[in-house]
Design an enzyme around this catalytic site. Structure first.
Site, PDB file in Angstrom:
ATOM      1  CG  ASP A  56      11.402   6.389  -0.928  1.00 60.97           C
ATOM      2  OD1 ASP A  56      12.384   5.637  -0.799  1.00 60.97           O
ATOM      3  OD2 ASP A  56      11.483   7.562  -1.361  1.00 60.97           O
ATOM      4  CG  HIS A 107      11.464   8.007   3.621  1.00 61.72           C
ATOM      5  ND1 HIS A 107      12.216   8.848   2.831  1.00 61.72           N
ATOM      6  CD2 HIS A 107      10.205   8.006   3.078  1.00 61.72           C
ATOM      7  CE1 HIS A 107      11.460   9.317   1.854  1.00 61.72           C
ATOM      8  NE2 HIS A 107      10.236   8.844   1.983  1.00 61.72           N
ATOM      9  CG  HIS A 111       6.609  11.262   4.075  1.00 58.78           C
ATOM     10  ND1 HIS A 111       6.317  12.253   3.148  1.00 58.78           N
ATOM     11  CD2 HIS A 111       7.198  10.278   3.361  1.00 58.78           C
ATOM     12  CE1 HIS A 111       6.704  11.868   1.951  1.00 58.78           C
ATOM     13  NE2 HIS A 111       7.255  10.670   2.046  1.00 58.78           N
ATOM     14  CG  HIS A 207       6.650   5.467  -3.409  1.00 56.53           C
ATOM     15  ND1 HIS A 207       7.096   5.925  -4.633  1.00 56.53           N
ATOM     16  CD2 HIS A 207       6.945   6.439  -2.503  1.00 56.53           C
ATOM     17  CE1 HIS A 207       7.636   7.127  -4.473  1.00 56.53           C
ATOM     18  NE2 HIS A 207       7.552   7.460  -3.190  1.00 56.53           N
TER      19      HIS A 207
END
Length: 248
Positions: A56, A107, A111, A207
Site C-alpha cells: 500500500d 488506494h 488517502h 507498505h
C-alpha cells in the site's frame, strides 16, 4: 423520590450504554478488516497454500524499485495499491510495475478516511485515481483497497459501480512504524500460520510507501517481503489478487 431518581439514572445509563454499543458497532463495521457488515469485500479464500503479498501507499521512487528487484529474484508477483497523487508523479515507475507482471489496485487519490468522507468526495477520490492509473497502464483497474481499511456502505457501492472489487486483508502488522524486519516477519508469520490452521489463504499487507510523504523509508518492509518470500518459497504459492477474484 429515591425510586424515581434511580429509575432516571437507570434510563440514562441504559441510553449511554446503547450509544456506546452503537458507536462500537460502527467502528467494527467500518474498520475491522474481517467485517462484512457494511458490504462484502475480498479478504482471502479457503486456499491455505496461497499467499498474496500486497503493498500500500506507493509508488515510492526510493523503495518500490528495490521491491520490484526482490520480487523478481524470487520469481514472484504482488499486488500494489497505489495512491493517485503519487502515481501521477511517477508514471514510469507504475508502468515498470506492470511490465514486471504485478497487479495494480486503487488506494484513492489522497488517502482519506472514507468511513466519514462524503459520498461525492469519495467518488472523486476513486474515479480520479482509477482514470489516472488506467491512462498510465492501458488496462482496467479492478481492485480497490480503502485507506486504513475504513469504509461505509456507500464506499463499497461506489467502488463496485466503478467495476472494482473492494479488498481488505487478514495479515497485517505495523510495518509502517516498526524498524525491525525480524519483528515484522515474526508477527506476520504468526498470522499466516493462524490463517493456514483455519484453512485460509493469507492476504498480507506491507507498505512500500507512505501517505504522509513520497520517499518514506520502507527498508524494513522490503526486507520483510524478502524474508517471507524466502521462508515460503517451497511451501506456498504467491499470487496476485486476481487469482481470487471470484471469492469476493
Amino acid at each position: 423520590m429515591f425510586s424515581s431518581v434511580a429509575a432516571d439514572v437507570s434510563l440514562a445509563l441504559g441510553a449511554a450504554a446503547a450509544v456506546g454499543l452503537a458507536a462500537g458497532g460502527f467502528q467494527y463495521a467500518a474498520l475491522w478488516p474481517g467485517s462484512q457488515i457494511f458490504g462484502s469485500a475480498l479478504v482471502a479464500p479457503l486456499r491455505p497454500g496461497e499467499l498474496a503479498l500486497t503493498f500500500d501507499d506507493g509508488p515510492n521512487p526510493a523503495w518500490t524499485p528495490q521491491l520490484i528487484d526482490v520480487l523478481a529474484q524470487h520469481h514472484a508477483t504482488a499486488t500494489f495499491f497505489l495512491l493517485g497523487r503519487y502515481a501521477e508523479q511517477q508514471p514510469a515507475l507504475v508502468q515498470r510495475l506492470v511490465n514486471a507482471g504485478h497487479l495494480i489496485g486503487n488506494h484513492s487519490w489522497s488517502h482519506p478516511n472514507l468511513s466519514v468522507t462524503p459520498a461525492a468526495h469519495t467518488r472523486q477520490e476513486l474515479s480520479r485515481t482509477k482514470n489516472m492509473l488506467e491512462q498510465i497502464i492501458g488496462q482496467p483497474v479492478r481492485f480497490f483497497r480503502p485507506p486504513f481499511g475504513a469504509r461505509r456502505p456507500v464506499t463499497l457501492r461506489i467502488a463496485r459501480d466503478m467495476g472494482m472489487t473492494p479488498v481488505l486483508w487478514n495479515a497485517m502488522t505495523t510495518d509502517w512504524s516498526e524498524r525491525s524486519p525480524e519483528r515484522i516477519t515474526e508477527r506476520l508469520v504468526a498470522k499466516i500460520e493462524s490463517n493456514q490452521r483455519r484453512g485460509r489463504a493469507s492476504n498480507i499487507v506491507l507498505h512500500d510507501g507512505s501517505h504522509e510523504r513520497l520517499r518514506a523509508d520502507r527498508g524494513p518492509s522490503v526486507a520483510t517481503a524478502e524474508k517471507l518470500l524466502a521462508r515460503y518459497a517451497a511451501t506456498q504459492r504467491f499470487v496476485t489478487l486476481d487469482a481470487w477474484s471470484g471469492s469476493a
